[in-house]
Design a protein around this motif. Structure first.
Motif, PDB file in Angstrom:
ATOM      1  N   VAL A 162      -8.048  -5.430 -11.246  1.00 42.63           N
ATOM      2  CA  VAL A 162      -8.011  -5.073  -9.825  1.00 42.63           C
ATOM      3  C   VAL A 162      -6.732  -4.294  -9.550  1.00 42.63           C
ATOM      4  N   HIS A 163      -6.903  -3.113  -8.984  1.00 43.43           N
ATOM      5  CA  HIS A 163      -5.791  -2.221  -8.657  1.00 43.43           C
ATOM      6  C   HIS A 163      -5.361  -2.441  -7.211  1.00 43.43           C
ATOM      7  N   PHE A 209       9.645  -6.654  13.646  1.00 46.77           N
ATOM      8  CA  PHE A 209       9.001  -6.870  12.358  1.00 46.77           C
ATOM      9  C   PHE A 209       8.414  -5.550  11.858  1.00 46.77           C
ATOM     10  N   VAL A 210       8.192  -5.502  10.557  1.00 46.06           N
ATOM     11  CA  VAL A 210       7.459  -4.414   9.912  1.00 46.06           C
ATOM     12  C   VAL A 210       6.513  -5.056   8.898  1.00 46.06           C
ATOM     13  N   PHE A 211       5.775  -4.212   8.189  1.00 51.02           N
ATOM     14  CA  PHE A 211       4.758  -4.741   7.286  1.00 51.02           C
ATOM     15  C   PHE A 211       5.066  -4.414   5.825  1.00 51.02           C
ATOM     16  N   GLU A 212       4.773  -5.373   4.992  1.00 53.96           N
ATOM     17  CA  GLU A 212       4.706  -5.159   3.556  1.00 53.96           C
ATOM     18  C   GLU A 212       3.236  -4.951   3.221  1.00 53.96           C
ATOM     19  N   ILE A 213       2.893  -3.800   2.669  1.00 60.30           N
ATOM     20  CA  ILE A 213       1.498  -3.404   2.526  1.00 60.30           C
ATOM     21  C   ILE A 213       0.957  -3.769   1.152  1.00 60.30           C
ATOM     22  N   ILE A 214      -0.203  -4.426   1.149  1.00 61.46           N
ATOM     23  CA  ILE A 214      -0.980  -4.639  -0.069  1.00 61.46           C
ATOM     24  C   ILE A 214      -2.344  -4.012   0.189  1.00 61.46           C
ATOM     25  N   ALA A 215      -2.639  -2.915  -0.509  1.00 59.46           N
ATOM     26  CA  ALA A 215      -3.876  -2.170  -0.285  1.00 59.46           C
ATOM     27  C   ALA A 215      -4.646  -2.075  -1.595  1.00 59.46           C
ATOM     28  N   PRO A 216      -5.598  -2.972  -1.829  1.00 54.33           N
ATOM     29  CA  PRO A 216      -6.347  -2.929  -3.096  1.00 54.33           C
ATOM     30  C   PRO A 216      -7.471  -1.910  -3.065  1.00 54.33           C
ATOM     31  N   SER A 217      -7.777  -1.362  -4.233  1.00 55.53           N
ATOM     32  CA  SER A 217      -9.063  -0.691  -4.426  1.00 55.53           C
ATOM     33  C   SER A 217     -10.091  -1.807  -4.599  1.00 55.53           C
ATOM     34  N   LEU A 218     -11.084  -1.859  -3.742  1.00 54.43           N
ATOM     35  CA  LEU A 218     -12.071  -2.920  -3.852  1.00 54.43           C
ATOM     36  C   LEU A 218     -12.779  -2.821  -5.204  1.00 54.43           C
ATOM     37  N   PRO A 219     -13.127  -3.954  -5.813  1.00 57.76           N
ATOM     38  CA  PRO A 219     -13.787  -3.917  -7.128  1.00 57.76           C
ATOM     39  C   PRO A 219     -15.011  -3.008  -7.134  1.00 57.76           C
ATOM     40  N   GLY A 220     -15.049  -2.098  -8.105  1.00 53.27           N
ATOM     41  CA  GLY A 220     -16.134  -1.118  -8.185  1.00 53.27           C
ATOM     42  C   GLY A 220     -15.803   0.188  -7.508  1.00 53.27           C
ATOM     43  N   GLY A 222     -12.955   3.255  -7.049  1.00 53.68           N
ATOM     44  CA  GLY A 222     -11.720   3.871  -7.499  1.00 53.68           C
ATOM     45  C   GLY A 222     -11.136   3.225  -8.730  1.00 53.68           C
ATOM     46  N   PHE A 223      -9.930   2.713  -8.602  1.00 51.26           N
ATOM     47  CA  PHE A 223      -9.142   2.288  -9.758  1.00 51.26           C
ATOM     48  C   PHE A 223      -9.332   0.816 -10.104  1.00 51.26           C
TER      49      PHE A 223
END
Length: 665
Positions: A162-163, A209-220, A222-223
């Protein structure tokens, strides 16, 4: 003969009487029977209604989840790999040369019909321009560097690589960093978020506040690796994403999603409400809820029962919206039934892939764009950015596996779970762009999202909000999470719900008071300790409105960050009836003006019902002709200790207060 006549008459009368008695008795029996049937029918109808209500409102059982189900190829490793590995996107020379060869040797396209624009699909004249640009002007190595501008990682979850993109903001210690999980949809990718990520990792005025971003390519997509066996639907994907967040180290986090990212968000708040602190969505809708159809049909007869008058055109006439959905949902039926067939064509042809994906960025952004020969694509996007997204699918060869997601969602197994009927208490916020494919009113959304707090209404924009309107989206996410923080604080301190009003005669500072904001949430004013405040009574329809709102915004933007200025605006309808609207109408008015400062509930500032805070303000700083407020846009300056120090009438423009405010910085 004359003697017999009375007897015959008597017999006749007797027969008549007997007949009448029988008739009355029969009528009485029929009446009783009818009443009995009516009573039984009423009971039957009541019971049927009750059971129908119970069927529609009783949530189904939560499905059993296999939290470690394996989706990768066999054989399984006896020791699972828990490592997190750095990852770089690569556009290899072999891939680039192959792509250019395919583009060069493409077959001629049939010319489009005259003056059809995009109404028959992607206009082949404009497609030739897109493909020529892709072949000759798209700078592959430069775009590869661009795609790698953020940190990328891969980790193995349940047998799948998972990317995800992980961006940590460089901020000072006084700024809180909140984890935000961002999930894309189809035919989008993580590329959608590249413009909005820098805006989410940079502090906004008035936000600590600000955000720490976690943005996955959903399985299937892209990456991220695709599952190798069927049955990997939204439920299974949500488990993988939840396990990903745990692997990275986050037990609690916020969520943003759109399109299929919204579906994933809905799954996560259903299965993991203890982990999700708030859910922000650009596609606020329900997929499968029985009352949704009932509400929609009811609205065709009485639209005002379902949706606000100013938003009715987004939902009715129903026939027009169903026609648009029919025109735009052919892909959905195809991908839900035969994804691999169309996938073969799109995998082999870059021209086909570009047309199939980019066409959605035209009609899903604004349905009227289909009348244009270029789909009006360049009004909101650049060819480079559109092709970046196509490259995610082409370089990874994942168009087929991404489309299988529809087959795993629109099937009997998933629909039978009835997950939209399982309510969630996770606070939820939606932003509704004007040209989104589907519009669901708040009353529908609250069938599932019990704490659906707010809908932001945008009079423009479409389906791909992060790429089309990154500024609007970023601001809305900040506003939503700010509200979620207050929601959780309010929930932890229920005693603030019913606070005994503070006596303005004994109060020492404004920090002794609590007020309600425009959304009805209790706010303790001690949250403003250390800030210089400007407190104003406002109105939307006053002759002073334009000048005051514009200059208040100007003051806020100028000094909120540099001088810790805060502006507290209280709508009031006591002066000429110039604030007659509801809270929703006031919210809409302030959103249209892009108001940044804090808006509170509509109150009275004079008379017996005057809000205690305003009684205190008036007593502390009397006016020229007494304590009472004269008109809209009276102004009080409050110093950093919470003490009202100066008062100004409606005739003083906000911008003229700069030297007075400066005394208290």
């Amino acid at each position: 003969m004359a003697n017999k006549s009375p007897k015959k008459e008597k017999d006749a009368n007797k027969k008549k009487t007997n007949h009448n008695e029988k008739s009355d008795k029969k009528s009485s029996i029929l009446s009783f029977t009818f009443t009995k049937l009516l009573f039984i029918s009423a009971i039957f109808a009541a019971l049927s209604s009750y059971y129908a209500y119970k069927i529609f409102t009783t949530p189904p059982d939560m499905p059993k989840l296999d939290l470690q189900e394996y989706w990768g190829p066999y054989p399984m490793n006896s020791e699972p790999d828990l490592s997190i590995r750095p990852f770089e996107i690569e556009f290899s020379d072999i891939m680039i040369n192959d792509l250019k060869e395919r583009l060069l040797h493409r077959r001629p396209f049939p010319p489009p019909l005259e003056e059809v624009g995009f109404t028959y699909g992607f206009n082949s004249h404009f497609l030739t321009r897109v493909l020529d640009y892709w072949q000759n002007k798209y700078n592959f190595k430069e775009r590869e560097q661009f795609m790698n501008k953020f940190d990328h990682f891969i980790t193995k979850i349940q047998g799948l690589d998972v990317h995800y993109i992980h961006v940590k903001p460089p901020v000072s210690e006084d700024i809180e960093v909140l984890p935000l999980l961002m999930m894309h949809g189809w035919p989008g990718s993580v590329r959608e978020f590249y413009e909005v990520i820098p805006k989410l990792t940079t502090p906004q005025p008035g936000k600590k506040f600000v955000f720490e971003i976690i943005a996955p390519s959903l399985p299937g997509f892209g990456f991220s690796q695709a599952p190798v066996r069927p049955g990997f639907g939204p439920v299974e994907m949500a488990i993988v994403i939840s396990n990903l967040m745990k692997r990275i180290g986050y037990d609690k986090y916020y969520i943003h999603g759109g399109d299929f990212g919204h579906v994933m968000g809905s799954m996560l708040v259903t299965f993991y409400p203890q982990n999700v602190l708030g859910f922000h969505t650009t596609t606020p809708l329900l997929l499968f809820h029985p009352l949704e159809n009932i509400f929609t049909l009811l609205g065709t007869l009485w639209p005002s029962l379902i949706v606000e008058p100013q938003l009715q055109s987004r939902m009715y006439p129903l026939s027009e919206h169903l026609l648009r959905l029919a025109e735009e949902s052919g892909y959905l039926h195809l991908q839900a039934t035969k994804p691999d067939t169309v996938g073969i064509a799109l995998t082999d042809s870059p021209a086909g892939l570009a047309a199939y994906i980019i066409e959605k960025f035209s009609t899903w952004t604004n349905n009227a764009y289909k009348k244009s020969g270029d789909g009006n694509l360049l009004a909101k996007f650049s060819l480079t950015h559109l092709l970046d997204n196509v490259m995610v699918y082409w370089s990874t060869n994942t168009i087929t596996t991404s489309m299988r997601t529809y087959a795993e969602t629109l099937n009997k197994r998933f629909i039978a779970m009835r997950l939209d009927e399982i309510p969630t208490d996770v606070p939820t916020w939606g932003i509704k762009f004007k040209h989104e494919l589907v519009f669901h009113p708040d009353c529908m959304l609250k069938l599932k999202f019990k704490n659906y707090l707010h809908s932001t209404i945008v009079e423009d924009g479409g389906h791909f909000a992060a790429m089309e309107n990154p500024d609007i989206l970023a601001t809305d996410i900040f506003d939503a999470v700010d509200t979620f923080l207050q929601f959780h604080n309010h929930t932890k301190n229920p005693e603030t719900k019913e606070r005994v009003p503070v006596n303005p005669n004994t109060a020492k500072t404004i920090y002794d008071f609590s007020v309600k904001d425009i959304y009805g949430r209790a706010v303790k004013l001690d949250k403003y300790k250390g800030f210089v405040l400007l407190i104003v009574n406002v109105a939307s329809q006053c002759g002073l409105t334009d000048t005051n709102y514009n200059q208040l915004n100007e003051l806020y933007e100028k000094y909120a960050k540099s001088r810790n200025l805060r502006i507290l605006a209280f709508p009031c309808n006591q002066f000429g009836g110039q604030e007659p609207g509801s809270e929703k109408e006031i919210i809409k008015f302030t959103k249209e003006r892009n108001i940044k400062f804090d808006i509170f509930e509509k109150i009275e500032v004079n008379g017996e019902s005057a809000h205690p805070l305003w009684q205190f303000l008036k007593q502390t700083q009397s006016g020229t002709f007494g304590d009472f407020i004269k008109w809209n846009f009276s102004k009080f300056i409050v110093d950093k200790n919470g003490i009202p120090v100066e008062r100004f009438g409606p005739n003083v423009n906000p911008i003229d207060l700069e030297p007075y405010l400066a005394k208290y910085w």
